[in-house]
Design an enzyme around this catalytic site. Structure first.
Site, short mmCIF file in Angstrom:
data_model
loop_
_atom_site.label_atom_id
_atom_site.label_comp_id
_atom_site.label_asym_id
_atom_site.label_seq_id
_atom_site.Cartn_x
_atom_site.Cartn_y
_atom_site.Cartn_z
N ASN A 1 9.42 -14.57 -3.68
CA ASN A 1 7.99 -14.29 -3.66
C ASN A 1 7.18 -15.47 -3.13
O ASN A 1 6.09 -15.28 -2.59
CB ASN A 1 7.51 -13.87 -5.04
N ASN B 1 4.18 -9.42 -9.30
CA ASN B 1 4.76 -10.41 -10.23
C ASN B 1 5.78 -11.32 -9.55
O ASN B 1 6.44 -10.91 -8.59
CB ASN B 1 5.42 -9.68 -11.40
N ALA C 1 0.80 -1.23 0.00
CA ALA C 1 0.00 0.00 0.00
C ALA C 1 0.83 1.27 0.00
O ALA C 1 0.30 2.36 -0.25
CB ALA C 1 -0.95 0.00 1.20
N ALA C 2 2.12 1.16 0.29
CA ALA C 2 2.98 2.35 0.26
C ALA C 2 3.63 2.55 -1.11
O ALA C 2 4.35 3.51 -1.32
CB ALA C 2 4.07 2.24 1.32
N HIS D 1 1.19 -13.74 -17.32
CA HIS D 1 1.47 -12.31 -17.41
C HIS D 1 2.99 -12.15 -17.52
O HIS D 1 3.68 -11.82 -16.56
CB HIS D 1 0.93 -11.57 -16.19
N VAL E 1 -1.59 -9.09 -7.99
CA VAL E 1 -1.00 -8.19 -8.97
C VAL E 1 0.52 -8.32 -9.00
O VAL E 1 1.15 -8.26 -10.06
CB VAL E 1 -1.40 -6.72 -8.68
N ARG F 1 -4.21 -2.94 -22.85
CA ARG F 1 -3.17 -2.55 -23.79
C ARG F 1 -3.50 -3.03 -25.20
O ARG F 1 -3.33 -2.29 -26.18
CB ARG F 1 -1.83 -3.13 -23.35
N ASP G 1 -2.99 -6.23 -19.63
CA ASP G 1 -2.60 -6.68 -20.96
C ASP G 1 -3.78 -6.56 -21.94
O ASP G 1 -3.61 -6.16 -23.09
CB ASP G 1 -2.11 -8.12 -20.90
#
Length: 378
Positions: free
Chosen positions: A150, A176, A57-58, A232, A174, A207, A204
């Protein structure tokens, strides 16, 4: 100089007491009740309050996103929310500034703002989670190292949701590599239905729609049913084979309207695949405004449904029964949504060119999954 009367001092004291009740000392878990009095009409009945968590959130994506959520652009113009801002402990001072700005926006739908570095507390009774925060790829870092870093983050968040969130929570990943991060969080939250975890490929899709619209000189909302298949990543397949464009009041296949098959199977695809890198090279920062817009589009459609027979792209769990994609990966499919449940669009004809592109992305996702689960010992 006019001296204050006793009545004036009494009024001032009353206002100070009210202010002190609204805003207390700031701590990482402070809940700010920013909307004790709403500017919405008394006649407008509000829905139950939603608890919405945004991680990372920052960061810059969240900074572009939070105003839209708080304003009602995502969950509806009369939906009140408790907005939880989750980030790591070193970012809490920045969260304090974000909270101040959201307070200063004076948005009547926000019942409370809760900055936190505690995942378990943040996800407690959460209705929706938008997981933006992730370990970014650093210079010299191999993809396997990024997956390993991650994997631990989304393992912890998945467990926190499993133990604390509502069982019908809707989760959008969201950060990656989004597809595999989403799969890890899902696997670590077995009490929450698999279909409640999705990842973002709407950016995507947006876009791709914009590229086609620019090519044809039409507004982007005139282009529909563009599909993003797969991961993605640069193996994603932006597919215009079934896409349509509105011209003179009628829907026309995009291939017929563009009249340039070489572009639609060449530069169009690579432009969308590499758009994020192009933005980074030009801006020296990754996509934020467009990512935030795509997050809003994704969650709004999940909440309120898609229009008619039109579809959108979402990264969802593959059960191995759709389009030959293997089971056990989060893969971007065309979906329709009703009553907050997505359904993969079936029966689309897949030509040999598309088959090759779709399989290439699926192969990458299987590799990512196996590598990530190896790090988690699964």
């Amino acid at each position: 100089m006019q001296l204050a009367t006793r009545a004036d001092l009494g009024i001032l004291h009353m206002h100070l007491r009210r202010a002190s009740h609204r805003i207390g000392p700031l701590t990482p878990e402070t809940s700010f009740n920013v909307c004790k009095s709403s500017s919405l009409p008394d006649s407008e009945k509000m829905a139950d309050v939603l608890r919405v968590v945004v991680s990372g959130a920052a960061g810059q994506i969240a900074y572009a996103l939070l105003y839209s959520i708080a304003k009602g652009d995502v969950f509806g113009p009369s939906q009140r929310i408790d907005l939880v801002l989750l980030d790591i402990q070193p970012m809490v001072p920045i969260l304090e500034g974000v909270v101040m700005e959201l307070q200063d926006c004076s948005l009547p739908l926000v019942r409370s703002l809760i900055p936190s570095a505690d995942a378990a507390e943040s996800f407690k009774n959460a209705d929706a989670a938008i997981l933006v925060g992730a370990m970014p790829r650093k210079p010299g870092m191999e993809r396997k190292d990024l997956l390993k870093a991650n994997a631990k983050i989304f393992q912890a968040q998945g467990k926190a949701m499993d133990e604390n969130a509502k069982k019908d929570i809707k989760v959008l990943v969201v950060g990656n590599p989004a597809n595999t991060n989403c799969l890890i969080a899902q696997r670590c939250a077995p009490s929450i239905p698999k279909e409640n975890f999705t990842c973002l490929t709407r950016l995507d899709q947006n876009r791709a729609q914009a590229q086609i619209a620019n090519r044809l000189g039409v507004a982007t909302d005139k282009v529909c049913d563009v599909t993003i298949w797969g991961n993605h990543s640069t193996t994603q397949y932006p597919d215009a084979v079934h896409a349509k464009v509105e011209k003179d009041g009628a829907l026309v296949p995009v291939f017929d309207a563009v009249k340039d098959d070489a572009w639609l199977t060449g530069d169009f695809i690579t432009t969308v695949q590499k758009r994020g890198a192009a933005v980074l090279a030009a801006r020296k920062l990754s996509s934020a405004m467009s990512a935030a817009k795509a997050i809003c589009d994704h969650m709004r459609d999940w909440w309120f449904g898609t229009k008619g027979e039109r579809w959108v792209s979402m990264g969802v769990f593959s059960d191995g029964k759709s389009y030959g994609i293997p089971e056990g990966v989060i893969y971007s499919f065309p979906v329709c949504i009703k009553d907050r449940k997505w359904t993969i669009v079936q029966g689309l004809e897949i030509n040999p060119f598309s088959r090759g592109k779709m399989d290439e992305s699926a192969k990458e996702l299987v590799s990512e999954r196996d590598m990530a689960f190896e790090h988690l010992g699964q």
